[in-house]
Design a protein around this motif. Structure first.
Motif, mmCIF file in Angstrom:
data_model
loop_
_atom_site.group_PDB
_atom_site.id
_atom_site.type_symbol
_atom_site.label_atom_id
_atom_site.label_comp_id
_atom_site.label_asym_id
_atom_site.label_seq_id
_atom_site.Cartn_x
_atom_site.Cartn_y
_atom_site.Cartn_z
ATOM 1 N N VAL A 13 0.837 -1.209 0.000
ATOM 2 C CA VAL A 13 0.000 0.000 0.000
ATOM 3 C C VAL A 13 0.870 1.255 0.000
ATOM 4 N N CYS A 14 1.954 1.212 0.744
ATOM 5 C CA CYS A 14 2.841 2.374 0.827
ATOM 6 C C CYS A 14 3.559 2.629 -0.495
ATOM 7 N N GLU A 15 4.121 1.573 -1.089
ATOM 8 C CA GLU A 15 4.981 1.767 -2.254
ATOM 9 C C GLU A 15 4.227 1.759 -3.579
ATOM 10 N N LYS A 16 3.170 0.946 -3.695
ATOM 11 C CA LYS A 16 2.452 0.860 -4.965
ATOM 12 C C LYS A 16 1.254 1.810 -5.019
ATOM 13 N N MET A 17 0.566 1.977 -3.890
ATOM 14 C CA MET A 17 -0.588 2.867 -3.860
ATOM 15 C C MET A 17 -0.218 4.259 -3.362
ATOM 16 N N GLU A 18 1.040 4.410 -2.948
ATOM 17 C CA GLU A 18 1.606 5.711 -2.534
ATOM 18 C C GLU A 18 0.840 6.331 -1.373
ATOM 19 N N VAL A 19 0.527 5.496 -0.385
ATOM 20 C CA VAL A 19 -0.092 5.967 0.845
ATOM 21 C C VAL A 19 0.982 6.001 1.934
ATOM 22 N N PRO A 20 1.186 7.131 2.608
ATOM 23 C CA PRO A 20 2.197 7.180 3.667
ATOM 24 C C PRO A 20 1.965 6.085 4.712
ATOM 25 N N TRP A 21 3.058 5.496 5.163
ATOM 26 C CA TRP A 21 2.993 4.357 6.086
ATOM 27 C C TRP A 21 2.120 4.651 7.301
ATOM 28 N N SER A 22 2.277 5.849 7.855
ATOM 29 C CA SER A 22 1.561 6.190 9.086
ATOM 30 C C SER A 22 0.066 6.409 8.869
ATOM 31 N N GLU A 23 -0.368 6.589 7.619
ATOM 32 C CA GLU A 23 -1.785 6.823 7.327
ATOM 33 C C GLU A 23 -2.534 5.547 6.949
ATOM 34 N N ILE A 24 -1.828 4.448 6.802
ATOM 35 C CA ILE A 24 -2.452 3.210 6.353
ATOM 36 C C ILE A 24 -3.266 2.589 7.475
ATOM 37 N N ARG A 25 -4.522 2.275 7.190
ATOM 38 C CA ARG A 25 -5.381 1.558 8.124
ATOM 39 C C ARG A 25 -5.952 0.347 7.391
ATOM 40 N N LEU A 26 -5.551 -0.836 7.813
ATOM 41 C CA LEU A 26 -6.002 -2.070 7.180
ATOM 42 C C LEU A 26 -7.045 -2.754 8.051
ATOM 43 N N ASP A 27 -7.992 -3.419 7.415
ATOM 44 C CA ASP A 27 -9.020 -4.150 8.151
ATOM 45 C C ASP A 27 -9.398 -5.373 7.336
ATOM 46 N N ARG A 28 -10.274 -6.208 7.906
ATOM 47 C CA ARG A 28 -10.786 -7.384 7.211
ATOM 48 C C ARG A 28 -12.294 -7.275 7.056
#
Length: 253
Positions: A13-28
Motif C-alpha cells: 500500500v505504501c509503495e504501490k498505492m503511494e499511501v504514507p505508512w503512518s496513514e495506512i489503516r487495514l481491516d478485514r
C-alpha cells in the motif's frame, strides 16, 4: 510469520498505492478478506479515476505471499505439501471427499505415488482457495461447484503457468485467470484473477514469479506509528529476563 502478511500489505500500500505508512489503516471484511480501511481515497482529486486495487495475502509453511492487481478481483493461496499426521493418505482423502468433484479426484488419485497424489491434492486445494478468497465468500461456498482442469505442462520453480481452467457449475469460466507457481519443492501458490472491471482496459501482462523479500525489505519504507516513549523503553530494559514465577518453577525442579 503471523505479522509478515500485514507487513507485506503495508509495504504494498505504501509503495504501490503511494499511501504514507503512518496513514495506512487495514481491516478485514466480515468474511476475512483484507482491505484498505483508510484513507478512503488514494491519489489527487485532479487525477483521472483509476481502477481500484485488489490485493490478498496467504501464509503457510515457510512463506507469506501477496498478490495484487488493478481492476480485477484477486485471491492468492499457498499450500505446503505435507503428509497427514493423524491418518493415512487414503483416509485423509476419504475425509476430504466432499471438497472435490469426481473428475478432480480422478486426477488426484491417478497422479502416481502417495507423495505425488498429495502434491496434486494441495495443488487443487490452493486453486479452490484462491478463487474463494478472490470473491470473498468464505467457507460457506460449496467447493464442488468449482472444478479445475489443470494445465498439461508441469509446474517448475522460476516460472508461472497460466493454462489451468476453471468450471463453475459445469460451465467454463473464460473470464477467470489462474496463475500457478512453485516457491520450492514443497510450496505451491495459486493466484486467481477475476474479470477486468469496466474502469480498466489493460490486458494482463505475462505471468510473473514471486519476489523473495527479507525482513529488511519489508520494513524499508516503514515509519513509526506512535511517538517514541523513552520512559517505556527504559522500564522495559529493567525487566527481568523471565517472570519470577517461571524462575521459581525452574529452580524447584
Amino acid at each position: 510469520m503471523q505479522n509478515q502478511p500485514w507487513l507485506l500489505l503495508r509495504k504494498f500500500v505504501c509503495e504501490k498505492m503511494e499511501v504514507p505508512w503512518s496513514e495506512i489503516r487495514l481491516d478485514r471484511s466480515p468474511r476475512g478478506k483484507p482491505y484498505l480501511a483508510a484513507p478512503l481515497k488514494v491519489g489527487l482529486d485532479s487525477e483521472p479515476e483509476q481502477p481500484a486495487w485488489s490485493f490478498n495475502v496467504s501464509h503457510q509453511g515457510d512463506y507469506a505471499v501477496l498478490a495484487a492487481d488493478q481492476g480485477r478481483q484477486v485471491g492468492v493461496d499457498i499450500m505446503k505439501t505435507t503428509v497427514p499426521g493423524s491418518s493415512s493418505v487414503p483416509e485423509f482423502f476419504r475425509i476430504m471427499t466432499r471438497q472435490f468433484t469426481a473428475y478432480e479426484w480422478s486426477v488426484i488419485q491417478s497422479a502416481g505415488s502417495e507423495d505425488q497424489q498429495l502434491t496434486a491434492f494441495y495443488r487443487h486445494w490452493a486453486l479452490k482457495e484462491s478463487f474463494i478468497k478472490a470473491i470473498g465468500t468464505g467457507l460457506g461456498f460449496n467447493l464442488q461447484r468449482v472444478e479445475f482442469h489443470l494445465s498439461s505442462g508441469p509446474l517448475a520453480q522460476g516460472r508461472a503457468l497460466r493454462q489451468t481452467k476453471m468450471h463453475l457449475d459445469e460451465e467454463e469460466e473464460e473470464d477467470w485467470v489462474f496463475e500457478e507457481s512453485l516457491l520450492d519443492g514443497d510450496h505451491h501458490v495459486a493466484v486467481a484473477l477475476g474479470p477486468q472491471d469496466k474502469a480498466g482496459s489493460e490486458a494482463l501482462p505475462p505471468p510473473s514469479t514471486f519476489t523473495l523479500l527479507s525482513f529488511s525489505d519489508l520494513i524499508a519504507s516503514a515509519s513509526p506509528l506512535t511517538e517514541e516513549d523513552s520512559d517505556y523503553w527504559d522500564s522495559f530494559k529493567m525487566k527481568a529476563e523471565s517472570p519470577q514465577r517461571q524462575r521459581d518453577t525452574q529452580a524447584s525442579k
